[in-house]
Design an enzyme around this catalytic site. Structure first.
Site, short mmCIF file in Angstrom:
data_model
loop_
_atom_site.label_atom_id
_atom_site.label_comp_id
_atom_site.label_asym_id
_atom_site.label_seq_id
_atom_site.Cartn_x
_atom_site.Cartn_y
_atom_site.Cartn_z
N GLY A 46 0.08 -11.18 -1.72
CA GLY A 46 0.47 -10.76 -3.07
C GLY A 46 1.70 -11.41 -3.65
O GLY A 46 1.82 -11.55 -4.86
N GLU A 100 8.40 -9.17 -1.86
CA GLU A 100 7.09 -8.50 -1.94
C GLU A 100 6.73 -8.29 -3.40
O GLU A 100 7.61 -8.19 -4.27
CB GLU A 100 7.19 -7.18 -1.14
CG GLU A 100 6.00 -6.27 -1.16
CD GLU A 100 4.70 -6.85 -0.61
OE1 GLU A 100 4.34 -7.97 -0.97
OE2 GLU A 100 4.02 -6.12 0.14
N ASP A 101 5.44 -8.23 -3.67
CA ASP A 101 4.99 -8.06 -5.05
C ASP A 101 5.31 -6.68 -5.61
O ASP A 101 5.82 -6.56 -6.72
CB ASP A 101 3.48 -8.37 -5.16
CG ASP A 101 2.62 -7.62 -4.15
OD1 ASP A 101 3.16 -6.80 -3.38
OD2 ASP A 101 1.40 -7.87 -4.11
N ASP A 104 4.95 0.46 -3.51
CA ASP A 104 4.06 1.52 -3.98
C ASP A 104 4.35 2.77 -3.14
O ASP A 104 5.36 3.42 -3.35
CB ASP A 104 2.62 1.00 -3.84
CG ASP A 104 1.57 1.91 -4.43
OD1 ASP A 104 1.86 2.56 -5.44
OD2 ASP A 104 0.45 1.96 -3.90
N LYS A 132 6.73 1.24 -8.14
CA LYS A 132 6.10 2.45 -8.68
C LYS A 132 6.72 3.65 -7.97
O LYS A 132 6.13 4.16 -7.00
CB LYS A 132 4.60 2.45 -8.37
CG LYS A 132 3.74 1.50 -9.14
CD LYS A 132 2.28 1.79 -8.73
CE LYS A 132 1.34 0.70 -9.12
NZ LYS A 132 0.00 0.85 -8.51
N ASP A 160 -3.65 -8.57 -6.79
CA ASP A 160 -5.10 -8.63 -6.87
C ASP A 160 -5.76 -7.27 -7.03
O ASP A 160 -5.17 -6.23 -6.75
CB ASP A 160 -5.66 -9.25 -5.59
CG ASP A 160 -5.56 -8.29 -4.40
OD1 ASP A 160 -4.43 -7.82 -4.12
OD2 ASP A 160 -6.60 -7.99 -3.78
P1 IMP Z 1 2.38 0.36 -0.19
O1 IMP Z 1 2.26 0.19 1.29
O2 IMP Z 1 1.62 1.57 -0.66
O3 IMP Z 1 3.79 0.36 -0.73
O4 IMP Z 1 1.55 -0.80 -0.83
C1 IMP Z 1 2.02 -2.03 -1.07
C2 IMP Z 1 0.88 -2.99 -1.25
O5 IMP Z 1 -0.20 -2.38 -1.95
C3 IMP Z 1 1.33 -4.12 -2.11
O6 IMP Z 1 1.81 -5.16 -1.34
C4 IMP Z 1 0.07 -4.50 -2.84
O7 IMP Z 1 -0.67 -5.42 -2.08
C5 IMP Z 1 -0.73 -3.23 -2.91
N1 IMP Z 1 -0.63 -2.59 -4.25
C6 IMP Z 1 0.01 -1.45 -4.55
N2 IMP Z 1 -0.10 -1.16 -5.86
C7 IMP Z 1 -0.81 -2.18 -6.38
C8 IMP Z 1 -1.25 -2.48 -7.72
O8 IMP Z 1 -1.00 -1.77 -8.71
N3 IMP Z 1 -1.96 -3.64 -7.86
C9 IMP Z 1 -2.25 -4.48 -6.82
N4 IMP Z 1 -1.87 -4.23 -5.57
C10 IMP Z 1 -1.15 -3.09 -5.35
MG MG Z 2 0.49 -7.09 -1.05
#
Ligand code: IMP
Ligand code: MG
Length: 178
Positions: A46, A100-101, A104, A132, A160
Protein backbone atom coordinates in the site's frame (compact mmCIF):
# COMPACT_ATOMS: atom_id res chain seq x y z
CA UNK A 1 -13.84 1.01 -22.15
CA UNK A 2 -14.17 0.92 -18.34
CA UNK A 3 -12.18 3.51 -16.38
CA UNK A 4 -11.16 3.06 -12.75
CA UNK A 5 -12.36 6.65 -12.20
CA UNK A 6 -15.96 5.35 -12.38
CA UNK A 7 -15.45 3.64 -9.01
CA UNK A 8 -14.66 6.87 -7.19
CA UNK A 9 -17.48 8.37 -5.12
CA UNK A 10 -15.57 11.55 -4.26
CA UNK A 11 -11.98 12.76 -4.13
CA UNK A 12 -10.68 13.44 -0.63
CA UNK A 13 -7.03 14.25 -1.43
CA UNK A 14 -6.34 15.59 -4.91
CA UNK A 15 -2.94 15.13 -6.56
CA UNK A 16 -2.19 18.76 -5.69
CA UNK A 17 -3.11 18.33 -2.02
CA UNK A 18 -1.16 15.08 -1.85
CA UNK A 19 1.93 16.96 -2.97
CA UNK A 20 1.47 19.62 -0.28
CA UNK A 21 0.80 16.98 2.38
CA UNK A 22 3.88 14.95 1.41
CA UNK A 23 6.05 18.06 1.42
CA UNK A 24 4.88 18.99 4.92
CA UNK A 25 5.60 15.48 6.24
CA UNK A 26 9.02 15.50 4.57
CA UNK A 27 9.94 18.77 6.30
CA UNK A 28 8.85 17.41 9.70
CA UNK A 29 10.96 14.27 9.19
CA UNK A 30 13.95 16.21 7.91
CA UNK A 31 13.92 18.45 10.99
CA UNK A 32 13.89 15.45 13.39
CA UNK A 33 16.36 13.19 11.53
CA UNK A 34 18.89 15.60 10.09
CA UNK A 35 21.95 13.81 11.54
CA UNK A 36 20.49 10.34 12.02
CA UNK A 37 20.66 8.63 8.62
CA UNK A 38 17.22 7.06 9.21
CA UNK A 39 16.11 3.78 7.69
CA UNK A 40 12.79 4.40 5.96
CA UNK A 41 10.76 1.20 5.98
CA UNK A 42 8.22 1.10 3.16
CA UNK A 43 5.36 -1.25 3.98
CA UNK A 44 4.32 -3.06 0.82
CA UNK A 45 2.18 -2.94 -1.05
CA UNK A 46 0.00 0.00 0.00
CA UNK A 47 2.70 2.56 0.71
CA UNK A 48 4.83 2.19 -2.42
CA UNK A 49 3.54 5.39 -4.05
CA UNK A 50 3.54 7.45 -0.85
CA UNK A 51 7.03 6.30 0.16
CA UNK A 52 8.42 7.02 -3.31
CA UNK A 53 7.15 10.61 -3.21
CA UNK A 54 8.04 11.13 0.47
CA UNK A 55 11.71 10.14 0.21
CA UNK A 56 12.18 12.31 -2.87
CA UNK A 57 10.99 15.29 -0.81
CA UNK A 58 13.55 14.62 1.97
CA UNK A 59 17.03 15.91 1.11
CA UNK A 60 19.05 14.45 3.98
CA UNK A 61 20.93 11.11 3.90
CA UNK A 62 18.60 8.15 4.46
CA UNK A 63 18.28 4.54 3.44
CA UNK A 64 15.32 2.45 2.35
CA UNK A 65 14.11 -0.98 3.35
CA UNK A 66 10.98 -2.90 2.49
CA UNK A 67 8.69 -5.38 4.16
CA UNK A 68 5.30 -6.69 3.26
CA UNK A 69 2.36 -6.88 5.62
CA UNK A 70 -1.01 -8.28 4.75
CA UNK A 71 -4.06 -8.33 6.98
CA UNK A 72 -6.91 -7.65 4.61
CA UNK A 73 -9.20 -9.36 2.17
CA UNK A 74 -11.67 -6.95 0.58
CA UNK A 75 -12.82 -4.35 3.11
CA UNK A 76 -13.03 -6.61 6.19
CA UNK A 77 -10.34 -6.37 8.89
CA UNK A 78 -8.84 -9.47 10.43
CA UNK A 79 -6.39 -9.83 13.29
CA UNK A 80 -3.97 -11.92 11.25
CA UNK A 81 -0.95 -10.02 10.03
CA UNK A 82 1.73 -11.71 7.99
CA UNK A 83 5.00 -9.77 7.96
CA UNK A 84 7.68 -10.66 5.46
CA UNK A 85 10.98 -8.79 5.36
CA UNK A 86 12.32 -8.23 1.87
CA UNK A 87 15.91 -9.36 1.27
CA UNK A 88 18.40 -6.87 2.74
CA UNK A 89 16.20 -5.79 5.66
CA UNK A 90 18.63 -4.88 8.47
CA UNK A 91 17.00 -2.71 11.17
CA UNK A 92 19.57 -3.58 13.89
CA UNK A 93 20.75 -0.42 15.66
CA UNK A 94 18.94 1.86 13.19
CA UNK A 95 16.55 4.77 13.65
CA UNK A 96 13.50 3.51 11.80
CA UNK A 97 10.63 5.41 10.26
CA UNK A 98 7.84 3.07 9.18
CA UNK A 99 6.00 4.52 6.19
CA UNK A 100 2.48 3.16 5.84
CA UNK A 101 -0.51 4.17 3.74
CA UNK A 102 -3.18 4.18 6.43
CA UNK A 103 -3.65 3.64 10.15
CA UNK A 104 -7.00 1.92 10.57
CA UNK A 105 -7.59 -0.53 13.46
CA UNK A 106 -3.87 -0.28 14.29
CA UNK A 107 -3.36 -4.05 14.23
CA UNK A 108 -0.97 -4.01 11.26
CA UNK A 109 1.24 -1.22 12.57
CA UNK A 110 1.35 -2.65 16.09
CA UNK A 111 2.62 -5.94 14.64
CA UNK A 112 5.15 -4.18 12.43
CA UNK A 113 6.46 -2.03 15.33
CA UNK A 114 6.89 -5.11 17.52
CA UNK A 115 8.60 -6.99 14.71
CA UNK A 116 11.09 -4.17 14.13
CA UNK A 117 11.77 -3.53 17.82
CA UNK A 118 12.36 -7.26 18.32
CA UNK A 119 14.88 -7.11 15.49
CA UNK A 120 17.03 -4.69 17.54
CA UNK A 121 16.22 -1.27 16.08
CA UNK A 122 17.45 1.77 18.03
CA UNK A 123 14.18 3.70 17.63
CA UNK A 124 10.91 3.30 15.74
CA UNK A 125 8.47 6.00 14.64
CA UNK A 126 5.48 5.84 12.32
CA UNK A 127 4.58 8.03 9.35
CA UNK A 128 1.15 7.48 7.78
CA UNK A 129 -0.53 9.29 4.96
CA UNK A 130 -4.03 8.68 6.30
CA UNK A 131 -5.48 8.00 9.73
CA UNK A 132 -8.98 6.74 10.56
CA UNK A 133 -9.00 7.30 14.36
CA UNK A 134 -12.64 6.21 14.73
CA UNK A 135 -11.70 2.68 13.63
CA UNK A 136 -8.93 2.12 16.18
CA UNK A 137 -8.91 -1.19 18.12
CA UNK A 138 -5.40 -0.79 19.52
CA UNK A 139 -3.93 2.23 21.30
CA UNK A 140 -1.38 3.35 18.72
CA UNK A 141 -0.74 6.65 16.96
CA UNK A 142 1.63 7.93 14.29
CA UNK A 143 4.26 10.58 14.94
CA UNK A 144 3.73 11.95 11.42
CA UNK A 145 0.20 11.99 9.95
CA UNK A 146 -0.91 13.35 6.60
CA UNK A 147 -4.67 13.56 7.03
CA UNK A 148 -7.32 12.24 9.41
CA UNK A 149 -10.33 10.87 7.57
CA UNK A 150 -13.73 9.49 8.61
CA UNK A 151 -14.63 5.80 8.44
CA UNK A 152 -14.89 5.48 4.67
CA UNK A 153 -13.09 3.00 2.43
CA UNK A 154 -10.60 4.85 0.27
CA UNK A 155 -8.52 3.86 -2.76
CA UNK A 156 -5.79 5.33 -4.91
CA UNK A 157 -2.20 6.56 -4.53
CA UNK A 158 -1.17 3.01 -3.60
CA UNK A 159 -4.29 2.01 -1.65
CA UNK A 160 -6.30 -0.83 -3.12
CA UNK A 161 -9.61 -2.59 -3.13
CA UNK A 162 -8.91 -6.26 -3.92
CA UNK A 163 -5.54 -5.23 -5.41
CA UNK A 164 -7.07 -2.73 -7.83
CA UNK A 165 -7.20 1.10 -7.96
CA UNK A 166 -3.64 1.57 -6.60
CA UNK A 167 -2.87 3.54 -9.77
CA UNK A 168 -5.38 6.34 -9.18
CA UNK A 169 -3.31 9.54 -8.85
CA UNK A 170 -5.43 10.82 -5.93
CA UNK A 171 -7.21 9.42 -2.85
CA UNK A 172 -10.92 8.84 -3.35
CA UNK A 173 -13.79 7.14 -1.56
CA UNK A 174 -14.45 3.79 -3.20
CA UNK A 175 -17.79 3.22 -4.87
CA UNK A 176 -18.87 -0.38 -5.41
CA UNK A 177 -20.58 -0.79 -8.80
CA UNK A 178 -22.77 -3.79 -9.61
P1 IMP B 1 -5.15 -1.96 10.26
O1 IMP B 1 -4.34 -3.14 10.64
O2 IMP B 1 -6.61 -2.19 10.51
O3 IMP B 1 -4.69 -0.65 10.85
O4 IMP B 1 -5.11 -1.89 8.69
C1 IMP B 1 -4.15 -1.30 7.98
C2 IMP B 1 -4.18 -1.81 6.56
O5 IMP B 1 -5.52 -2.01 6.11
C3 IMP B 1 -3.61 -0.77 5.66
O6 IMP B 1 -2.25 -0.96 5.49
C4 IMP B 1 -4.38 -0.98 4.39
O7 IMP B 1 -3.74 -1.95 3.60
C5 IMP B 1 -5.70 -1.54 4.82
N1 IMP B 1 -6.76 -0.51 4.82
C6 IMP B 1 -7.37 0.03 5.89
N2 IMP B 1 -8.29 0.94 5.53
C7 IMP B 1 -8.23 0.97 4.18
C8 IMP B 1 -8.93 1.75 3.19
O8 IMP B 1 -9.80 2.60 3.46
N3 IMP B 1 -8.58 1.50 1.90
C9 IMP B 1 -7.63 0.59 1.53
N4 IMP B 1 -6.96 -0.14 2.42
C10 IMP B 1 -7.26 0.05 3.73
MG1 MG C 1 -1.47 -1.85 3.46
Amino acid sequence: MKSIYENVEKVILSAENLKLTVERLAQEIKKDYIDKNPLIVCVLSGSFVFAADLVRAIDIPLQMAFLSASSYSGTAASGNVEIKPIKGFHPEGRDIIIVEDILDTGITLKNICEYILNSGANSVEICVLLDKPSRRKIDISAKYTGLEIPDEFVVGYGLDYNEKYRNLPFIGVFKQLD
